[in-house]
Each structure stands twice: as C-alpha cells, then as structure tokens.
Design a protein around this motif. Structure first.
Motif, short mmCIF file in Angstrom:
data_model
loop_
_atom_site.label_atom_id
_atom_site.label_comp_id
_atom_site.label_asym_id
_atom_site.label_seq_id
_atom_site.Cartn_x
_atom_site.Cartn_y
_atom_site.Cartn_z
N VAL A 191 0.84 -1.19 0.00
CA VAL A 191 0.00 0.00 0.00
C VAL A 191 0.88 1.25 0.00
CG1 VAL A 191 -1.80 1.27 1.22
CG2 VAL A 191 -1.82 -1.24 1.24
N ILE A 192 0.68 2.10 -1.00
CA ILE A 192 1.35 3.39 -1.06
C ILE A 192 0.57 4.35 -0.17
CG2 ILE A 192 2.16 5.27 -2.52
CD1 ILE A 192 1.80 3.33 -4.91
N ASP A 193 1.16 4.79 0.91
CA ASP A 193 0.47 5.70 1.81
C ASP A 193 0.72 7.15 1.38
OD1 ASP A 193 -0.63 6.83 4.46
OD2 ASP A 193 -0.80 4.69 4.79
N ASP A 194 0.34 8.08 2.23
CA ASP A 194 0.48 9.51 1.97
C ASP A 194 1.88 9.84 1.46
OD1 ASP A 194 0.27 12.25 2.05
OD2 ASP A 194 0.43 12.39 4.21
N GLY A 195 1.94 10.72 0.44
CA GLY A 195 3.22 11.16 -0.11
C GLY A 195 3.27 11.13 -1.62
N TRP A 196 2.33 10.46 -2.27
CA TRP A 196 2.34 10.36 -3.73
C TRP A 196 1.60 11.51 -4.41
CZ3 TRP A 196 -2.18 10.17 -6.53
CH2 TRP A 196 -3.36 9.87 -5.82
N GLU A 197 0.69 12.17 -3.68
CA GLU A 197 -0.25 13.11 -4.29
C GLU A 197 0.45 14.39 -4.73
OE1 GLU A 197 -0.45 13.67 0.22
OE2 GLU A 197 -0.22 12.03 -1.22
N ILE A 198 -0.11 15.04 -5.73
CA ILE A 198 0.52 16.22 -6.33
C ILE A 198 0.63 17.37 -5.34
CG2 ILE A 198 -1.64 17.13 -7.30
CD1 ILE A 198 0.02 18.00 -9.75
N LYS A 215 7.82 12.89 -7.90
CA LYS A 215 8.43 11.61 -7.53
C LYS A 215 7.59 10.42 -7.97
CE LYS A 215 11.00 13.25 -3.47
NZ LYS A 215 11.25 13.03 -2.01
N TYR A 216 6.37 10.71 -8.41
CA TYR A 216 5.45 9.67 -8.86
C TYR A 216 4.88 10.08 -10.22
CZ TYR A 216 5.44 7.61 -4.16
OH TYR A 216 5.80 7.02 -2.97
N PRO A 217 5.68 9.97 -11.27
CA PRO A 217 5.26 10.54 -12.57
C PRO A 217 4.14 9.78 -13.27
CG PRO A 217 7.37 9.40 -12.77
CD PRO A 217 7.06 9.45 -11.31
N ASP A 218 3.95 8.50 -12.97
CA ASP A 218 2.95 7.71 -13.69
C ASP A 218 2.35 6.68 -12.73
OD1 ASP A 218 1.50 5.95 -15.35
OD2 ASP A 218 2.82 6.34 -17.06
N MET A 219 1.19 7.00 -12.15
CA MET A 219 0.60 6.14 -11.13
C MET A 219 0.08 4.82 -11.69
SD MET A 219 1.26 7.75 -8.42
CE MET A 219 0.39 6.68 -7.29
N ARG A 281 -11.03 6.61 -10.55
CA ARG A 281 -9.72 6.83 -11.17
C ARG A 281 -8.66 5.94 -10.52
NH1 ARG A 281 -9.26 11.67 -9.91
NH2 ARG A 281 -10.26 12.52 -11.77
N LEU A 282 -8.62 5.91 -9.20
CA LEU A 282 -7.62 5.09 -8.51
C LEU A 282 -7.80 3.62 -8.84
CD1 LEU A 282 -7.52 6.77 -4.97
CD2 LEU A 282 -6.16 7.30 -6.99
N SER A 283 -9.05 3.17 -8.86
CA SER A 283 -9.32 1.79 -9.23
C SER A 283 -8.93 1.54 -10.68
CB SER A 283 -10.80 1.48 -9.00
OG SER A 283 -11.13 0.18 -9.43
N GLY A 284 -9.23 2.50 -11.56
CA GLY A 284 -8.90 2.37 -12.96
C GLY A 284 -7.40 2.32 -13.22
N TRP A 285 -6.63 2.99 -12.38
CA TRP A 285 -5.17 2.91 -12.48
C TRP A 285 -4.65 1.51 -12.16
CZ3 TRP A 285 -3.83 7.96 -9.34
CH2 TRP A 285 -3.95 9.07 -10.18
N GLY A 286 -5.47 0.71 -11.47
CA GLY A 286 -5.06 -0.65 -11.16
C GLY A 286 -4.83 -0.92 -9.68
N TYR A 287 -5.20 0.01 -8.82
CA TYR A 287 -5.01 -0.21 -7.39
C TYR A 287 -6.17 -1.04 -6.84
CZ TYR A 287 -1.12 2.88 -7.92
OH TYR A 287 0.08 3.40 -8.33
N GLU A 288 -5.82 -2.13 -6.21
CA GLU A 288 -6.80 -3.13 -5.78
C GLU A 288 -7.29 -2.91 -4.36
OE1 GLU A 288 -5.52 -7.16 -6.62
OE2 GLU A 288 -4.17 -6.41 -8.18
N LEU A 289 -6.69 -1.99 -3.64
CA LEU A 289 -7.13 -1.60 -2.30
C LEU A 289 -7.01 -0.09 -2.20
CD1 LEU A 289 -6.28 -3.22 1.13
CD2 LEU A 289 -5.99 -0.77 0.80
#
Length: 496
Positions: A191-198, A215-219, A281-289
C-alpha cells in the motif's frame, strides 16, 4: 416519535415538518449489580482508551455497551448504519440512550419525511467468555459485513517513510514484501500511503487526486510494475480534502476551528460525484485496495478523543443539505465510495465504524502505531486489537495498524506485536525499511508473513477485563503471555 418491534429489536422512527429536530432520549429503569463492569465503543478509531470499567454515570459509550456481572455478559446497542449518532450512559438506577439527529450542530429539517432513527437491540449471554458474548453481540448488530475472498496482508510504507518516498522506492518496497512472502499462493498487498499526491504538504496533503507528484510521474505504470514484482497494489487518499482552485467555494463546509482551510461538504451531490470520480480513477489505475482517510475529522473538525460526548459540537454550523442527519450524510458518503470502487477493496481510516459496517471491507480500529516509539505502538495497537477484535468479520475486517520497523524499536519488542497481529487473523501490514532486519529477523518475519497469509487462527484476549493492554492471549485454545512492559514505563514521551 414511533416505537415498534423491528428486526429483533425496537425500531425508533421520527417525522417532522419544518420544526428542527435535535435529540431523542430514551430511559430504561434497570439496576445492575454493584460489581458490574462495563465496556463501551468509540466514535471512530480508538486512542488507547478502551477499557472495562465500573459504574461512571458521566461516561459516554458510543453505539453499544457490554455489561459483565456474575458470570453473565449482556449487551445493549443500536444496529449498524442508523440514522442518528447514538450514545449510552449507565448509572446505578438505569440506562439512558441519547440519539443525535442533528445536521452538524443544528436541528435537521425533515420536511415531512419519516426517518429510521435506530433499531435498539439487546441480548444476554449466560455462557461462554465475555469475548464470546462480545462477538455474538456484534453479529447481532450487523447482518451484512462485506466478505473478503482471501486474507489481506502485506506492506504499507508509512511507518518508515512518513511521506518521503518515490516511484523507485515503492518498487523496492514491493520487491522486499514479495520476498517475505515467497512461495505463498495468496499474494501480499503493498500500500502506497500519503506522499504520492501532487499537493503533498501543500497544505495538509490535499487533492486533487488526478495524478502523482514529481516523484510519482505515472501512477498507472507504477501499479503495473508493482504487480509484476509479485504484490497487489494499494493506495491511500483523503477524499474530502481538496484544494483544487477549480472547486467552487460553495462546495465546502463552513470554516471551523479558526482555520481558513475547509473540507468538502459530503451532503452536496457535486462533492459526492467528485469523490466517486476520484475513487474510480484510482481503481482504474489498477489499485486493488483504496485506503480513504481523515473524513471524520474533515467533516466534524475534531478527533474521536475530543468528542465528549458528540462529534459535532461548539461551532454553530450545518451541512448544505439540512434535510438529512449527520449520520445519514456520512452513511451515504460511505455508500458512494463503495459504489465507485469497481471491485477494489475499501479500507476506511478515521471513519465511523458503526456507520461504515457493511460499507467497507476493512476499517482501521485504532490511532497510529509507530516506527519510532514502542510506547505508541503498544498503547494504540494492542489496546485497539484487544477491545475491538470482537468486531472482526462481524462489522468488517479490523485493522489494528502496522508493525513499524525502522531499527529504532528493538526487534524483541516489535516481534511481539508482529506475532500478535499475525496470529490474530486480522489484516496484517508491516512498514519495513529495507535492510533494517537481520538475516534471523528476516527469517522470523517470513514465518509470520506465512501465518498472516492464512489468517486461520482463533484469537482471544484473556485478561482484558483487568488490563487495558492484555498480556495473556488464547490462540486456538492455547494461552500465550506477551511482555508488553518489559523494563520501561508506559508513560514515556512519544515520537511519531
């Protein structure tokens, strides 16, 4: 107000036209034995403060309470997802149930609508342990928890990175977590926690949740690469905290707590549509949780430990839509998140458990543990697991938070928490700074990952009537003693 038999309990319904409705109170004259011990729940996460206690007429117990006397355990509560906030008080002469139907701190205006306020249920359990009774009573309050197909376990980067991370570091974490679960058919989450958001740290770790920072150019690519490492991708977000300048000011809640930062108002359909879009959007990116966080504080402007007795207090405010109670608005908000998840698992953090039961797969049941301070892990982790384990698989899967491994907490202490968490058959997450475990510690952690991947052990706190941090636990009928205190005081100052 109407009272009638409903769903094996007493249904409470209220209707009104334009008169603002605030509270309903019910009183039962009942005398408990003098030696009775009582256990209540909490508004949202617990803060190391759950405890069986003697009579205290000033004690407010949200949602339900258990009473233990003469070998008997009894429970009184309201079924989950009620239309009001509910709190219980016990005194030597009787029981009081207070139901908060307000909209924020103002009365709800029902406009002729009849509201299902709550269904009150009670039961008495003359056999079995108090923990057996607590589990049975939680199942009585909730008939439809969301099931999981496989046990959830794995990694979360918060308790060593604390928001300082990157695409590459998450992939390193993913490979490390995959190596700890090598050979296991049930693959772990990372799980990627807080820190990825723009808008990380600009301010309050805000949305928009449309892309990652530099630091996270392509989620989406990151999720694909994590999966290729052998883990299932998960991600954190804060749905009601969004400083996108395109969002109209009218979409936001009133200013509270002397700050000009305002959360989004979940009573507005436009806000719900935005949250649903973010979740899709998050689900569509492929995040399962998807772990959604902070919503209780963002809505009510206070933490659960500050709510004495109500989450909505002090400030004079209401939602844009005054026709629904605060409880109804929160339930509808949780329903929207689940409905937009497209099959992703939902983990609620800083959520109201009794309103989220059946609407989230997993719920964080306690405040943060730590990768730096053993006292915080012990207080928040052990206490919440002991006193809310009865809700596991009855309301949702309970998450007592992570094992934080940074090298700052001695392994002999952290190993105990790791073992208890792994053997509790609840979701298990570890925050491990790569390289911080010795070869022997790595081998021990790998064994406990295997246990966590199965989650097939029946766990029970044995001495929880007498201790807020139970040291004696029963696993599949066999007792084990932990040593939480060792040689240090529980009253040390904490780091994060």
């Amino acid at each position: 107000m109407k009272l009638k038999p409903e769903n094996s309990g007493i249904g409470i319904r209220v209707s009104a036209d334009t008169t603002p409705v605030t509270f309903v109170r019910l009183r039962w004259e009942h005398k408990f034995p003098a030696e009775t011990l009582f256990l209540g729940d909490a508004w949202e996460r617990a803060y190391g403060d759950l405890q069986w206690r003697t009579f205290d007429s000033h004690r407010f117990m949200p949602w339900y309470f258990l009473a233990h006397f003469s070998g008997v355990t009894a429970g009184c509560g309201v079924r989950v997802c009620p239309g009001a906030m509910a709190v219980w008080n016990i005194d030597p002469a009787g029981i009081t149930l207070s139901l908060d139907l307000r909209n924020g701190t103002r009365g709800v205006i029902l406009k002729g609508r009849e509201i299902a306020v709550a269904v009150v249920v009670s039961a008495e359990y003359p056999k079995g342990t108090p923990f057996d009774a607590a589990k049975s009573f939680c199942k009585l309050m909730c008939s439809d928890p969301l099931p999981l197909r496989t046990p959830v376990y794995g990694g979360n980067n918060w308790y060593y990175a604390y928001g300082d991370s990157s695409h590459g570091e998450i992939l390193a974490d993913s490979r490390y977590i995959a190596s700890l679960s090598e050979g296991l058919a049930n693959r772990p989450f990372m799980v990627i926690d807080d820190g990825w958001e723009i808008m990380h740290q600009k301010p309050g770790n805000s949305g928009p949740w449309t892309c990652g920072n530099e630091k996270y150019p392509d989620m989406q690519k990151l999720a694909d690469e994590m999966r290729s490492c052998g883990v299932r991708p998960g991600i954190w977000m804060r749905p009601l905290w969004n400083i996108d300048p395109a969002i109209p000011e009218m979409w936001k809640l009133p200013e509270r707590n002397h700050t000009n930062l305002r959360a989004l108002d979940p009573s507005r359909p436009e806000v719900i549509a935005l949250v649903e879009e973010d979740i899709r959007r998050l689900s569509g990116w492929g995040y399962e949780l998807i772990k959604h966080d902070f919503s209780t504080n963002d809505i009510f402007g206070r933490w659960g430990w500050e709510a004495t007795p109500w989450l909505a207090a002090e400030e004079n405010w209401h939602f844009a839509d005054r026709s629904r109670t605060s409880a109804e608005i929160v339930v509808d908000f949780y329903k929207a998140i689940l409905g937009a998840s497209n099959g992703a698992l939902i983990l609620g953090c800083n959520t109201i458990g009794h309103l989220g039961a059946g609407l989230m797969h997993i719920a964080r049941i306690g405040d943060d543990t730590s990768g730096n301070a053993w006292g915080k892990t012990r207080k928040m982790g052990v206490n919440s697991l002991a006193f809310r384990l009865c809700q596991h698989k009855a309301f949702f899967e309970v998450d007592a938070d992570c094992v934080g491994i940074t090298g700052k907490i001695p392994w002999q202490k952290n190993r105990q928490w790791t073992e208890l968490l792994a053997c509790s058959s609840t979701p298990f997450f570890a925050s491990i700074r790569p390289g911080s475990l010795t070869a022997q510690e790595f081998a021990e952690m790998k064994q406990l990952f295997a246990v966590a991947s199965r989650q097939d052990v029946a766990a029970e706190p044995v001495n929880w009537l007498a201790d807020t941090l139970p040291e004696i636990w029963r696993f599949d009928g066999k007792e084990k003693r932990f040593h939480w205190y060792s040689d240090e005081s529980a009253c040390l100052s904490w780091d994060v």
